[in-house]
Design an enzyme around this catalytic site. Structure first.
Site, PDB file in Angstrom:
ATOM      1  N   LYS A 216       0.830  -1.293  -0.092  1.00 63.81           N
ATOM      2  CA  LYS A 216       0.107   0.091  -0.061  1.00 63.81           C
ATOM      3  C   LYS A 216       0.804   1.383   0.041  1.00 63.81           C
ATOM      4  O   LYS A 216       0.764   2.155  -0.695  1.00 63.81           O
ATOM      5  CB  LYS A 216      -1.024   0.155   1.242  1.00 63.81           C
ATOM      6  CG  LYS A 216      -1.547   1.278   1.537  1.00 63.81           C
ATOM      7  CD  LYS A 216      -2.651   1.560   0.567  1.00 63.81           C
ATOM      8  CE  LYS A 216      -3.272   2.936   0.741  1.00 63.81           C
ATOM      9  NZ  LYS A 216      -4.118   3.360  -0.259  1.00 63.81           N
ATOM     10  N   CYS A 270      -3.591  10.878   2.273  1.00 61.31           N
ATOM     11  CA  CYS A 270      -2.774   9.704   2.002  1.00 61.31           C
ATOM     12  C   CYS A 270      -1.617   9.906   1.395  1.00 61.31           C
ATOM     13  O   CYS A 270      -0.577   9.875   2.209  1.00 61.31           O
ATOM     14  CB  CYS A 270      -3.579   8.696   0.817  1.00 61.31           C
ATOM     15  SG  CYS A 270      -4.894   7.956   1.601  1.00 61.31           S
TER      16      CYS A 270
HETATM   17  N1  LIG Z   1      -9.633   8.836   2.520  1.00 58.55           N
HETATM   18  C1  LIG Z   1      -9.039   7.894   1.711  1.00 58.55           C
HETATM   19  O1  LIG Z   1      -9.118   8.262   0.345  1.00 58.55           O
HETATM   20  C2  LIG Z   1      -8.198   6.575   1.907  1.00 58.55           C
HETATM   21  C3  LIG Z   1      -8.018   5.861   0.943  1.00 58.55           C
HETATM   22  C4  LIG Z   1      -7.118   4.851   1.367  1.00 58.55           C
HETATM   23  C5  LIG Z   1      -6.735   4.395   2.596  1.00 58.55           C
HETATM   24  N2  LIG Z   1      -7.107   5.258   3.433  1.00 58.55           N
HETATM   25  C6  LIG Z   1      -6.707   4.883   4.981  1.00 58.55           C
HETATM   26  O2  LIG Z   1      -7.787   4.635   5.586  1.00 58.55           O
HETATM   27  C7  LIG Z   1      -7.649   5.034   7.122  1.00 58.55           C
HETATM   28  C8  LIG Z   1      -8.862   5.779   7.397  1.00 58.55           C
HETATM   29  O3  LIG Z   1      -8.929   6.858   6.563  1.00 58.55           O
HETATM   30  P1  LIG Z   1     -10.087   7.806   6.357  1.00 58.55           P
HETATM   31  O4  LIG Z   1     -10.007   8.823   5.149  1.00 58.55           O
HETATM   32  O5  LIG Z   1     -11.461   6.980   6.381  1.00 58.55           O
HETATM   33  O6  LIG Z   1     -10.417   8.795   7.797  1.00 58.55           O
HETATM   34  P2  LIG Z   1     -11.544   9.489   8.354  1.00 58.55           P
HETATM   35  O7  LIG Z   1     -11.242  10.533   9.347  1.00 58.55           O
HETATM   36  O8  LIG Z   1     -12.505   9.988   7.096  1.00 58.55           O
HETATM   37  O9  LIG Z   1     -12.259   8.456   9.141  1.00 58.55           O
HETATM   38  C9  LIG Z   1     -12.103   7.714  10.210  1.00 58.55           C
HETATM   39  C10 LIG Z   1     -13.006   7.821  11.307  1.00 58.55           C
HETATM   40  O10 LIG Z   1     -12.503   7.020  12.207  1.00 58.55           O
HETATM   41  C11 LIG Z   1     -12.976   7.501  13.455  1.00 58.55           C
HETATM   42  N3  LIG Z   1     -12.204   7.137  14.898  1.00 58.55           N
HETATM   43  C12 LIG Z   1     -11.179   7.600  15.105  1.00 58.55           C
HETATM   44  N4  LIG Z   1     -10.594   6.732  16.080  1.00 58.55           N
HETATM   45  C13 LIG Z   1     -11.466   5.792  16.458  1.00 58.55           C
HETATM   46  C14 LIG Z   1     -11.736   4.833  17.375  1.00 58.55           C
HETATM   47  N5  LIG Z   1     -10.750   4.586  18.337  1.00 58.55           N
HETATM   48  N6  LIG Z   1     -12.854   4.290  17.275  1.00 58.55           N
HETATM   49  C15 LIG Z   1     -13.802   4.224  16.533  1.00 58.55           C
HETATM   50  N7  LIG Z   1     -13.875   5.089  15.292  1.00 58.55           N
HETATM   51  C16 LIG Z   1     -12.610   6.072  15.395  1.00 58.55           C
HETATM   52  C17 LIG Z   1     -13.050   8.999  13.334  1.00 58.55           C
HETATM   53  O11 LIG Z   1     -14.055   9.710  14.167  1.00 58.55           O
HETATM   54  C18 LIG Z   1     -13.611   9.041  11.934  1.00 58.55           C
HETATM   55  O12 LIG Z   1     -14.836   9.109  11.764  1.00 58.55           O
HETATM   56  C19 LIG Z   1      -6.456   5.766   7.125  1.00 58.55           C
HETATM   57  O13 LIG Z   1      -5.368   4.813   7.436  1.00 58.55           O
HETATM   58  C20 LIG Z   1      -6.283   6.267   5.714  1.00 58.55           C
HETATM   59  O14 LIG Z   1      -4.914   6.514   5.463  1.00 58.55           O
HETATM   60  C21 LIG Z   1      -7.674   6.464   3.240  1.00 58.55           C
END
Ligand SMILES: NC(=O)c1ccc[n+]([C@@H]2O[C@H](COP(=O)([O-])OP(=O)(O)OC[C@H]3O[C@@H](n4cnc5c(N)ncnc54)[C@H](O)[C@@H]3O)[C@@H](O)[C@H]2O)c1
Length: 417
Positions: A216, A270
Site C-alpha cells: 500500500k 494519503c
Molecule cells: N480517504 C481515503 O481516500 C483513503 C484511501 C485509502 C486508505 N485510507 C486510509 O484509511 C484510514 C482511514 O482513513 P479515512 O480517510 O477513512 O479517515 P476518516 O477520518 O475519514 O475516518 C476515520 C474515522 O475513524 C473515527 N475514529 C477515530 N478513532 C476511532 C476509534 N478509536 N474508534 C472508532 N472510530 C474512530 C473518526 O472519528 C473518523 O470518523 C487511514 O489509515 C487512511 O490512510 C484512506
C-alpha cells in the site's frame, strides 16, 4: 488470484463490525449492508453516528448517498459509538503523522484495537484496513491481542487489507478495484476475503502481513514521486515560459513515457503522509521519496507566487478563489493545497473570497450570481470539479465582458504550474 484449500474451508462471516466510519469505513459498511450482511459501524464521533443512523449524512457521491438512504442499509446497518461482538472486526481509523517529526501516529489504531478486545471471541477475525507502516501488525497489533489472551493465527485470525479507493469514485472503486490481503497465516487472509466477497468484483491477491503493509505504501509513494517529477517539469517549463501541458503531451507520445499532470500541490489523507511511513522504516533508502515529498509540499507556495504575478496588474484586487478540496469532485479538504494557497495570499494582504460548490461552509448556488455579488477583479480557479470546469467554460465570454481576469490554464482546467 491464488486459491487454496482455505477458500472453501473458512467460516462464513455474517456480522461485521467496522471501526471508524469515515471516508473508508462507511462505504465498506454500506456495501456490506446492501449485500444483506449485518453491519455495526462504530465511530467515536457521536454526530456522525447519529447522521448515519437517521440516514441524514450528506455524502459527496450521489450513488453512495443513494446507498446510505436505501432500505437495505436502514435494515442492516447500525451505527454506534462503541463496538459490540461480531464475526469480523474491520479497523479503518486514521493514521496521521506526528508533527513536526513526521512519524506515524498509531494512537488511533491502538485505541481501536483496544476497544474491540473485550468483544473478541475465539474464531473472530481482526482485519486492519487503515494504511499502516510495515511491521505494525506484527509489532503493535499482535502484542495487544496476545496480551489479551488471544494468539493471532490460532484463537483468532489477523489480516491487513489496505484500501485503495479514489475519493470521488468510491462507489465504483470499492467494488471493482483489485484487493491485496495479507494474513498472519493463509486461513486469516482467506477469511478476510470473505468480508469483501459479498460485493467485490475485482480480483483478490493473498500475501503476508508485512508485504500487504508495504504494498500500500509503495502504491501511494509511486504516485507521489511521479507527481513530484511532473511538478518539477512544470517549474522548469515555467522558467522557460512554456506551456508544460503541451510538452508533457508530446513527451507522452514516447511509447514508454507516461508523465503525470503537474498541479498546485498534493493533499488528502494519503499521499502527503504515507511516504513518510517508509522513511520511518528505512531512512537510509528514502532519499528520492522524501525529496519528492518536499517538492510536492512546496507547490502551494510556488502556485501562490504564480497567482501573485498574475495579480500584479491590480492595486488591492478582490479575488474570488474557486475550489478548496484537495482534489476534484470530493468534499475532502484535508491538507488541501488550495486552502494553503488561499491562506498564503491572505497573509500577503490579498482580499480573497473563497468558495467551493461541494463544501458545506463554502457553498454557493449559482456561479454567475456569486460573481455578480462579489464583483471580483480576478477569479482564481484552484480545483477542477467537473461542474466548475463546465460552468466557467460557459461563463468565459461573460466574465471577459465584465473585465474580470480568469486565472486558470488555457484549456479551462484549474491553475497549473
Ligand atoms: N480517504 C481515503 O481516500 C483513503 C484511501 C485509502 C486508505 N485510507 C486510509 O484509511 C484510514 C482511514 O482513513 P479515512 O480517510 O477513512 O479517515 P476518516 O477520518 O475519514 O475516518 C476515520 C474515522 O475513524 C473515527 N475514529 C477515530 N478513532 C476511532 C476509534 N478509536 N474508534 C472508532 N472510530 C474512530 C473518526 O472519528 C473518523 O470518523 C487511514 O489509515 C487512511 O490512510 C484512506
Amino acid at each position: 488470484m491464488q486459491t487454496s484449500q482455505f477458500e472453501e474451508a473458512v467460516e462464513p462471516i455474517e456480522q461485521v463490525v467496522v471501526v471508524g466510519t469515515g471516508f473508508v469505513g462507511l462505504p465498506l459498511a454500506l456495501q456490506l449492508a446492501k449485500a444483506g450482511k449485518s453491519v455495526i459501524g462504530v465511530d467515536i464521533d457521536e454526530q456522525l453516528v447519529a447522521a448515519i443512523n437517521d440516514q441524514s449524512l450528506n455524502l459527496d457521491e450521489d450513488k453512495l448517498q443513494n446507498l446510505l438512504e436505501s432500505d437495505e442499509v436502514e435494515e442492516n446497518l447500525q451505527a454506534r459509538t462503541s463496538p459490540t461482538s461480531g464475526d469480523a472486526f474491520v479497523v479503518s481509523v486514521p493514521t496521521p503523522l506526528t508533527r513536526p517529526q513526521k512519524s506515524p501516529d498509531l494512537s488511533m489504531i491502538k485505541a481501536a484495537v483496544e476497544s474491540i478486545i473485550p468483544h473478541l471471541e475465539e474464531g473472530d477475525l481482526v482485519n486492519i484496513e487503515s494504511t499502516i507502516p510495515p511491521l505494525t501488525c506484527e509489532e503493535v497489533v499482535v502484542p495487544m491481542l496476545t496480551e489479551a489472551g488471544f494468539t493471532p493465527g490460532e484463537e483468532i485470525q489477523l489480516a491487513h487489507s489496505p484500501e485503495r479507493i479514489l475519493p470521488g469514485d468510491v462507489f465504483e472503486e470499492i467494488v471493482h478495484n483489485d484487493r491485496v490481503i495479507g494474513g498472519i497465516n493463509e486461513e486469516s487472509a482467506h477469511r478476510a476475503a470473505k468480508v469483501y466477497e459479498p460485493f467485490l468484483k475485482g480480483e483478490t491477491y493473498f500475501t503476508d502481513l508485512i508485504s500487504a503493509e508495504l504494498c500500500k505504501l509503495m502504491e501511494n509513494t509511486f504516485r507521489d514521486v511521479n507527481i513530484a517529477l511532473a511538478n518539477e517539469f512544470a517549474l522548469i517549463g515555467d522558467s522557460l515560459n512554456l506551456d508544460i501541458t503541451e510538452v508533457i503531451e508530446l513527451a507522452n507520445r514516447h511509447p514508454r513515457v507516461d508523465i503525470l499532470n503537474p498541479g498546485i500541490g498534493v493533499g488528502g489523507h494519503c499521499l502527503p503522509i504515507d511516504p513518510w511511513f517508509l522513511n520511518e522504516v528505512n531512512p537510509e533508502h528514502t532519499n528520492l521519496i522524501t525529496t519528492a515529498r518536499r517538492i510536492n509540499d512546496k507547490m502551494p507556495q510556488a502556485s501562490a507566487r504564480k497567482i501573485r504575478h498574475a495579480l500584479s496588474e491590480f492595486d488591492n484586487p478582490t479575488v474570488l478563489a474557486l475550489g478548496s478540496t484537495y482534489k476534484p469532485n470530493t468534499q475532502d479538504e484535508r491538507l488541501s493545497p488550495a486552502n494553503e494557497i488561499v491562506d498564503e495570499l491572505r497573509r500577503d494582504g490579498y482580499e480573497i473570497e473563497h468558495f467551493d460548490r461541494l463544501v458545506d461552509e463554502k457553498q454557493y448556488d449559482n456561479l454567475k450570481m456569486l460573481i455578480e455579488k462579489i464583483q471580483p477583479d480576478a477569479i482564481v480557479h484552484l480545483v477542477g470539479h467537473s461542474e466548475t470546469i463546465s460552468q466557467l467554460e460557459e461563463l468565459k465570454p461573460w466574465i471577459a465582458d465584465q473585465e474580470i481576469k480568469l486565472i486558470q490554464t488555457e484549456n479551462g482546467n484549474p491553475l497549473r504550474l
